[in-house]
Design a protein around this motif. Sequence first.
Motif, PDB file in Angstrom:
ATOM      1  N   ILE A 225      -7.275 -17.411  -2.359  1.00 46.67           N
ATOM      2  CA  ILE A 225      -7.017 -18.834  -2.085  1.00 46.67           C
ATOM      3  C   ILE A 225      -7.350 -19.685  -3.314  1.00 46.67           C
ATOM      4  CG2 ILE A 225      -7.874 -20.809  -0.718  1.00 46.67           C
ATOM      5  CD1 ILE A 225      -7.863 -18.740   1.669  1.00 46.67           C
ATOM      6  N   LEU A 226      -8.461 -19.388  -3.966  1.00 54.66           N
ATOM      7  CA  LEU A 226      -8.805 -20.155  -5.172  1.00 54.66           C
ATOM      8  C   LEU A 226      -7.749 -19.955  -6.258  1.00 54.66           C
ATOM      9  CD1 LEU A 226     -11.610 -20.572  -3.760  1.00 54.66           C
ATOM     10  CD2 LEU A 226     -12.565 -20.581  -6.066  1.00 54.66           C
ATOM     11  N   PHE A 227      -7.240 -18.742  -6.377  1.00 50.12           N
ATOM     12  CA  PHE A 227      -6.179 -18.503  -7.360  1.00 50.12           C
ATOM     13  C   PHE A 227      -4.958 -19.368  -7.037  1.00 50.12           C
ATOM     14  CE2 PHE A 227      -2.143 -16.205  -8.064  1.00 50.12           C
ATOM     15  CZ  PHE A 227      -2.082 -16.345  -9.441  1.00 50.12           C
ATOM     16  N   LEU A 228      -4.506 -19.320  -5.784  1.00 48.11           N
ATOM     17  CA  LEU A 228      -3.298 -20.081  -5.411  1.00 48.11           C
ATOM     18  C   LEU A 228      -3.505 -21.586  -5.570  1.00 48.11           C
ATOM     19  CD1 LEU A 228      -2.073 -18.066  -2.298  1.00 48.11           C
ATOM     20  CD2 LEU A 228      -0.941 -18.234  -4.529  1.00 48.11           C
ATOM     21  N   ALA A 229      -4.742 -22.043  -5.369  1.00 55.45           N
ATOM     22  CA  ALA A 229      -5.032 -23.481  -5.487  1.00 55.45           C
ATOM     23  C   ALA A 229      -5.206 -23.916  -6.932  1.00 55.45           C
ATOM     24  CB  ALA A 229      -6.300 -23.817  -4.688  1.00 55.45           C
ATOM     25  N   SER A 230      -5.303 -22.940  -7.843  1.00 54.82           N
ATOM     26  CA  SER A 230      -5.597 -23.272  -9.245  1.00 54.82           C
ATOM     27  C   SER A 230      -4.313 -23.462 -10.056  1.00 54.82           C
ATOM     28  CB  SER A 230      -6.416 -22.146  -9.885  1.00 54.82           C
ATOM     29  OG  SER A 230      -5.575 -21.053 -10.206  1.00 54.82           O
ATOM     30  N   ASP A 231      -4.468 -23.979 -11.264  1.00 57.23           N
ATOM     31  CA  ASP A 231      -3.318 -24.158 -12.167  1.00 57.23           C
ATOM     32  C   ASP A 231      -2.717 -22.835 -12.606  1.00 57.23           C
ATOM     33  OD1 ASP A 231      -3.423 -26.849 -11.972  1.00 57.23           O
ATOM     34  OD2 ASP A 231      -4.518 -27.167 -13.865  1.00 57.23           O
ATOM     35  N   LYS A 232      -3.496 -21.742 -12.500  1.00 61.83           N
ATOM     36  CA  LYS A 232      -2.937 -20.419 -12.839  1.00 61.83           C
ATOM     37  C   LYS A 232      -1.720 -20.113 -11.966  1.00 61.83           C
ATOM     38  CE  LYS A 232      -7.258 -18.154 -14.238  1.00 61.83           C
ATOM     39  NZ  LYS A 232      -7.073 -17.974 -15.659  1.00 61.83           N
ATOM     40  N   ALA A 233      -1.667 -20.726 -10.786  1.00 62.18           N
ATOM     41  CA  ALA A 233      -0.558 -20.482  -9.852  1.00 62.18           C
ATOM     42  C   ALA A 233       0.441 -21.635  -9.867  1.00 62.18           C
ATOM     43  CB  ALA A 233      -1.118 -20.273  -8.436  1.00 62.18           C
ATOM     44  N   LYS A 234       0.556 -22.299 -11.014  1.00 64.65           N
ATOM     45  CA  LYS A 234       1.389 -23.518 -11.054  1.00 64.65           C
ATOM     46  C   LYS A 234       2.863 -23.277 -10.750  1.00 64.65           C
ATOM     47  CE  LYS A 234       1.568 -23.667 -16.143  1.00 64.65           C
ATOM     48  NZ  LYS A 234       0.357 -22.917 -16.512  1.00 64.65           N
ATOM     49  N   GLY A 235       3.280 -22.009 -10.874  1.00 60.64           N
ATOM     50  CA  GLY A 235       4.686 -21.693 -10.561  1.00 60.64           C
ATOM     51  C   GLY A 235       4.877 -21.119  -9.167  1.00 60.64           C
ATOM     52  N   ILE A 236       3.799 -21.105  -8.375  1.00 62.41           N
ATOM     53  CA  ILE A 236       3.894 -20.456  -7.055  1.00 62.41           C
ATOM     54  C   ILE A 236       3.923 -21.503  -5.951  1.00 62.41           C
ATOM     55  CG2 ILE A 236       2.817 -18.815  -5.469  1.00 62.41           C
ATOM     56  CD1 ILE A 236       1.460 -17.490  -7.857  1.00 62.41           C
ATOM     57  N   THR A 237       5.013 -21.524  -5.194  1.00 55.32           N
ATOM     58  CA  THR A 237       5.056 -22.383  -4.003  1.00 55.32           C
ATOM     59  C   THR A 237       5.958 -21.751  -2.956  1.00 55.32           C
ATOM     60  OG1 THR A 237       5.143 -24.664  -3.246  1.00 55.32           O
ATOM     61  CG2 THR A 237       6.993 -23.950  -4.635  1.00 55.32           C
ATOM     62  N   GLY A 238       5.626 -21.985  -1.698  1.00 53.80           N
ATOM     63  CA  GLY A 238       6.404 -21.414  -0.590  1.00 53.80           C
ATOM     64  C   GLY A 238       6.158 -19.929  -0.391  1.00 53.80           C
ATOM     65  N   SER A 239       5.126 -19.394  -1.060  1.00 53.82           N
ATOM     66  CA  SER A 239       4.886 -17.952  -0.965  1.00 53.82           C
ATOM     67  C   SER A 239       3.982 -17.617   0.216  1.00 53.82           C
ATOM     68  CB  SER A 239       4.254 -17.423  -2.260  1.00 53.82           C
ATOM     69  OG  SER A 239       2.894 -17.745  -2.285  1.00 53.82           O
ATOM     70  N   VAL A 240       4.155 -16.394   0.720  1.00 57.30           N
ATOM     71  CA  VAL A 240       3.243 -15.845   1.731  1.00 57.30           C
ATOM     72  C   VAL A 240       2.552 -14.676   1.048  1.00 57.30           C
ATOM     73  CG1 VAL A 240       3.058 -14.732   3.982  1.00 57.30           C
ATOM     74  CG2 VAL A 240       4.701 -16.599   3.646  1.00 57.30           C
ATOM     75  N   TYR A 241       1.331 -14.921   0.609  1.00 57.83           N
ATOM     76  CA  TYR A 241       0.617 -13.963  -0.228  1.00 57.83           C
ATOM     77  C   TYR A 241      -0.215 -13.047   0.679  1.00 57.83           C
ATOM     78  CZ  TYR A 241      -1.628 -12.384  -4.527  1.00 57.83           C
ATOM     79  OH  TYR A 241      -2.051 -11.638  -5.584  1.00 57.83           O
ATOM     80  N   VAL A 242       0.135 -11.752   0.666  1.00 56.52           N
ATOM     81  CA  VAL A 242      -0.501 -10.797   1.585  1.00 56.52           C
ATOM     82  C   VAL A 242      -1.708 -10.132   0.928  1.00 56.52           C
ATOM     83  CG1 VAL A 242      -0.151  -8.623   2.829  1.00 56.52           C
ATOM     84  CG2 VAL A 242       1.661 -10.354   2.807  1.00 56.52           C
ATOM     85  N   SER A 243      -2.850 -10.136   1.654  1.00 55.96           N
ATOM     86  CA  SER A 243      -4.037  -9.385   1.222  1.00 55.96           C
ATOM     87  C   SER A 243      -4.522  -8.618   2.448  1.00 55.96           C
ATOM     88  CB  SER A 243      -5.114 -10.360   0.723  1.00 55.96           C
ATOM     89  OG  SER A 243      -6.292  -9.644   0.414  1.00 55.96           O
ATOM     90  N   ASP A 244      -3.967  -7.402   2.650  1.00 49.52           N
ATOM     91  CA  ASP A 244      -4.127  -6.731   3.956  1.00 49.52           C
ATOM     92  C   ASP A 244      -4.505  -5.263   3.878  1.00 49.52           C
ATOM     93  OD1 ASP A 244      -1.751  -5.640   3.040  1.00 49.52           O
ATOM     94  OD2 ASP A 244      -0.766  -5.741   5.002  1.00 49.52           O
ATOM     95  N   ASN A 245      -4.912  -4.800   2.705  1.00 50.23           N
ATOM     96  CA  ASN A 245      -5.258  -3.372   2.549  1.00 50.23           C
ATOM     97  C   ASN A 245      -4.102  -2.449   2.938  1.00 50.23           C
ATOM     98  OD1 ASN A 245      -8.133  -3.723   1.773  1.00 50.23           O
ATOM     99  ND2 ASN A 245      -8.249  -4.645   3.802  1.00 50.23           N
ATOM    100  N   GLY A 246      -2.903  -2.968   2.896  1.00 51.75           N
ATOM    101  CA  GLY A 246      -1.729  -2.145   3.227  1.00 51.75           C
ATOM    102  C   GLY A 246      -1.420  -2.062   4.713  1.00 51.75           C
ATOM    103  N   THR A 247      -1.921  -3.024   5.489  1.00 59.80           N
ATOM    104  CA  THR A 247      -1.675  -3.001   6.946  1.00 59.80           C
ATOM    105  C   THR A 247      -0.181  -3.047   7.262  1.00 59.80           C
ATOM    106  OG1 THR A 247      -3.783  -4.116   7.303  1.00 59.80           O
ATOM    107  CG2 THR A 247      -2.222  -4.177   9.130  1.00 59.80           C
ATOM    108  N   LEU A 248       0.557  -3.844   6.504  1.00 61.69           N
ATOM    109  CA  LEU A 248       1.991  -3.993   6.802  1.00 61.69           C
ATOM    110  C   LEU A 248       2.788  -2.729   6.499  1.00 61.69           C
ATOM    111  CD1 LEU A 248       2.830  -7.634   5.567  1.00 61.69           C
ATOM    112  CD2 LEU A 248       2.732  -6.804   7.927  1.00 61.69           C
ATOM    113  N   LEU A 249       2.195  -1.805   5.723  1.00 64.44           N
ATOM    114  CA  LEU A 249       2.923  -0.575   5.390  1.00 64.44           C
ATOM    115  C   LEU A 249       2.811   0.471   6.490  1.00 64.44           C
ATOM    116  CD1 LEU A 249       1.934  -0.198   1.625  1.00 64.44           C
ATOM    117  CD2 LEU A 249       4.085  -1.054   2.562  1.00 64.44           C
ATOM    118  N   LYS A 250       1.882   0.261   7.433  1.00 66.98           N
ATOM    119  CA  LYS A 250       1.656   1.281   8.477  1.00 66.98           C
ATOM    120  C   LYS A 250       2.534   1.032   9.692  1.00 66.98           C
ATOM    121  CE  LYS A 250      -1.593   4.244   7.264  1.00 66.98           C
ATOM    122  NZ  LYS A 250      -1.670   5.655   7.611  1.00 66.98           N
TER     123      LYS A 250
END
Length: 250
Positions: A225-250
């Motif tokens: 969340i801090l990354f997405l809120a920071s200027d490092k993510a200035k080109g990122i919008t409308g994204s759904v950023y997954v952090s799930d240990n690979g849950t969606l792959l199962k």
Amino acid sequence: MSFKNKVVIVTGASAGIGAAIAVSFAREGAHVAIVGRNEAKLKDVAKQCAAVGAAPLVIKADVANDADAKRIINDTIQKLGKLDVLVNNAGVIEFGTIMDGTILEAYDKIMAINLRAVVHVTMLAAPHLVKTKGNIVNVSSVAGQMQSIPTANAYSVSKAALDHFTRGSALELGALGVRVNTVSPGPVETDMLASFASKFEVQQGQNIQNVLGRVSKSEEIADVILFLASDKAKGITGSVYVSDNGTLLK
Ligand SMILES: NC(=O)c1ccc[n+]([C@@H]2O[C@H](COP(=O)([O-])OP(=O)(O)OC[C@H]3O[C@@H](n4cnc5c(N)ncnc54)[C@H](OP(=O)(O)O)[C@@H]3O)[C@@H](O)[C@H]2O)c1
């Protein structure tokens, strides 16, 4: 990632992922407004923030209550002067099924907090975020992209809708310089997961069906969340950023 002199609202900051988000922003120099209903837990998180950074503004409020939602934004602007980042994290899970006739009650409770309140708080915050060219991060769930537990249907629907609200908000607000993103965690070690796990007689950290075979800590989600809120993510919008240990792959 410095957030020095930035003003950040974190809803649902009295516990779990929201508490970790608040402490992480405080550690990076932000002035944080922490929102929740449980005053004792908010005080405890306020102490944790003050130990690493500035003492936060504590706002005891129910995001689903319209007057409270207005107070969250008004108090923040009045006391902290501006708004740079809104984190819509407050969320609940309720269980119900179609066939036992309990889904509607679960749906109404969940949607009021997980979706309607996000729409309302976003609407109230947007004019202030336009002024600072700030951004919004919504906390969704991989449940928004998969249906795996029949009794959690309404919860999954709320998170799918939140993902889509993020895209629509990014589309509208991007033209005004405001980015909007979503973080979608898989299982995270919090009170919510504990209640959920006990209901399904699953031990936290065991029987977890994901590729990495682990449960995340709240701090890992805060980092994203801090990354997405920071200027490092200035080109990122409308994204759904997954952090799930690979849950969606199962
Ligand atoms: N834990 C997981 O495995 C997991 C996975 C995916 C997504 N998520 C999502 O992550 C977010 C945080 O969940 P968590 O696991 O940290 O849950 P948690 O430990 O139960 O914390 C939920 C937070 O939301 C707040 N909240 C709930 N209803 C509220 C309301 N009406 N008004 C204001 N605050 C409210 C609670 O505060 P009060 O009780 O003080 O109001 C608490 O601070 C949620 O959106 C959840 O759906 C969690």
